[in-house]
Motif scaffolding. Sequence first.
Motif, PDB file in Angstrom:
ATOM      1  N   ASN A 224       0.875  -1.229   0.108  1.00  0.00           N
ATOM      2  CA  ASN A 224      -0.058   0.193   0.049  1.00  0.00           C
ATOM      3  C   ASN A 224       0.784   1.416   0.024  1.00  0.00           C
ATOM      4  OD1 ASN A 224      -1.826  -1.996   0.975  1.00  0.00           O
ATOM      5  ND2 ASN A 224      -3.204  -0.518   1.054  1.00  0.00           N
ATOM      6  N   GLU A 228       0.862   3.851  -3.112  1.00  0.00           N
ATOM      7  CA  GLU A 228       0.530   5.235  -2.663  1.00  0.00           C
ATOM      8  C   GLU A 228       1.602   6.294  -3.344  1.00  0.00           C
ATOM      9  OE1 GLU A 228      -1.775   7.711   0.658  1.00  0.00           O
ATOM     10  OE2 GLU A 228      -2.167   5.463   0.322  1.00  0.00           O
ATOM     11  N   THR A 255      -3.580  -2.784  -6.525  1.00  0.00           N
ATOM     12  CA  THR A 255      -3.606  -1.770  -5.347  1.00  0.00           C
ATOM     13  C   THR A 255      -3.610  -0.466  -6.111  1.00  0.00           C
ATOM     14  OG1 THR A 255      -2.464  -3.422  -3.973  1.00  0.00           O
ATOM     15  CG2 THR A 255      -2.709  -1.012  -3.234  1.00  0.00           C
ATOM     16  N   GLN A 258      -6.716   0.456  -7.793  1.00  0.00           N
ATOM     17  CA  GLN A 258      -7.747   0.805  -6.700  1.00  0.00           C
ATOM     18  C   GLN A 258      -7.702   2.212  -6.380  1.00  0.00           C
ATOM     19  OE1 GLN A 258      -7.139  -2.414  -3.952  1.00  0.00           O
ATOM     20  NE2 GLN A 258      -8.574  -3.670  -4.936  1.00  0.00           N
ATOM     21  N   LEU A 259      -6.466   2.714  -5.872  1.00  0.00           N
ATOM     22  CA  LEU A 259      -5.908   3.780  -5.374  1.00  0.00           C
ATOM     23  C   LEU A 259      -6.338   4.848  -6.574  1.00  0.00           C
ATOM     24  CD1 LEU A 259      -2.860   3.483  -3.578  1.00  0.00           C
ATOM     25  CD2 LEU A 259      -4.750   4.378  -2.856  1.00  0.00           C
ATOM     26  N   LYS A 260      -5.928   4.724  -7.811  1.00  0.00           N
ATOM     27  CA  LYS A 260      -6.164   5.528  -8.904  1.00  0.00           C
ATOM     28  C   LYS A 260      -7.686   5.906  -8.961  1.00  0.00           C
ATOM     29  CE  LYS A 260      -2.208   5.269 -11.603  1.00  0.00           C
ATOM     30  NZ  LYS A 260      -1.721   4.761 -13.178  1.00  0.00           N
ATOM     31  N   LYS A 262      -9.922   5.416  -6.526  1.00  0.00           N
ATOM     32  CA  LYS A 262     -10.498   6.142  -5.350  1.00  0.00           C
ATOM     33  C   LYS A 262     -10.077   7.590  -5.606  1.00  0.00           C
ATOM     34  CE  LYS A 262      -9.652   5.712  -0.492  1.00  0.00           C
ATOM     35  NZ  LYS A 262      -8.881   4.958   0.559  1.00  0.00           N
ATOM     36  N   LYS A 263      -9.031   7.996  -6.003  1.00  0.00           N
ATOM     37  CA  LYS A 263      -8.510   9.382  -6.074  1.00  0.00           C
ATOM     38  C   LYS A 263      -9.479  10.029  -7.070  1.00  0.00           C
ATOM     39  CE  LYS A 263      -4.328   9.362  -3.906  1.00  0.00           C
ATOM     40  NZ  LYS A 263      -3.170  10.024  -3.460  1.00  0.00           N
ATOM     41  N   GLY A 265     -12.450   9.326  -7.738  1.00  0.00           N
ATOM     42  CA  GLY A 265     -13.809   9.592  -7.258  1.00  0.00           C
ATOM     43  C   GLY A 265     -13.918  10.780  -6.038  1.00  0.00           C
ATOM     44  N   ASN A 266     -12.573  11.012  -5.581  1.00  0.00           N
ATOM     45  CA  ASN A 266     -12.721  12.250  -4.859  1.00  0.00           C
ATOM     46  C   ASN A 266     -12.573  13.366  -5.586  1.00  0.00           C
ATOM     47  OD1 ASN A 266     -12.665  10.482  -2.817  1.00  0.00           O
ATOM     48  ND2 ASN A 266     -10.651  10.491  -2.100  1.00  0.00           N
TER      49      ASN A 266
END
Length: 266
Positions: A224, A228, A255, A258-260, A262-263, A265-266
């Motif tokens: 993680n 990140e 991972t 998923q992080l991309k 999530k970012k 989405g924010n």
Amino acid sequence: IKNELPRYEDLGVPDIVRRMTRQPQGLILVTGKTNSGKTTTLNALINDINETQNRKILTLESPVEYRHKSKRSVIVQKEVGPGRDCLCYSDGVKNSLREDCDIIVVGEIRDRETMDAAIETAEAGHLVIGTLHTKSCAETIDRMINFYDISDQQSIKYLIASLLKLVVSQRLLKGKNGKLVLVPEVMVVDNIVAGIIRKEKISVSEIEDAIQSNLEKGSIGLINSIAELFVDDKITLEQAKAQIEEKNIEILNRTIMQLKIKKQGN
């Protein structure tokens, strides 16, 4: 070594590590190989406690790299070695029991005597923060147990499981901008991790899985951390892949994806 202390926020050490120093007792370990910034992290932690808490802190170092001035806390720094304040780390830790400290910082735990003294001090109701030369959280547990003979290992596992609060294992990489970037792996010892430590045979992969599934309690898996840093454009994909074993490359890619998402989405 710079004279002024780096600020905790600038180092990239996760906030959970700082929060854990508010524990009244127990064992916190900062680990990593040589030149991975353990001493810097340790001193930033001491500085943070000094500015925010009213405690008596005793540090045992060889040599003393940063000089702390007492602010809200009282800090006593001792140098370890022949002709210094104490001959060896284990003596320093044992003697600290008579000095009425709240927090004892052990510059290096490298043998069974020091480990024994650190465990005894944590058991007596102090917070002990120490460093070990290991390259991951799981390996740290293994190293601690292997200081002891096989006949003593089961009883020491119970002690470690109840006293150990947190392990942070760190690496330093040269980032894209040429500055050093901290890659932390953090293991918060909860009931699941404590249960794994108490088992007859310790499995490294079980500990790694426990870290991965314990993210909401503050644990941070190595994969993680690396993902990140890559998503934040601090390191290259080659650097990211070089830090982990071949079998985990697929998990790293997942991972990162998923992080991309999530970012975005924010």
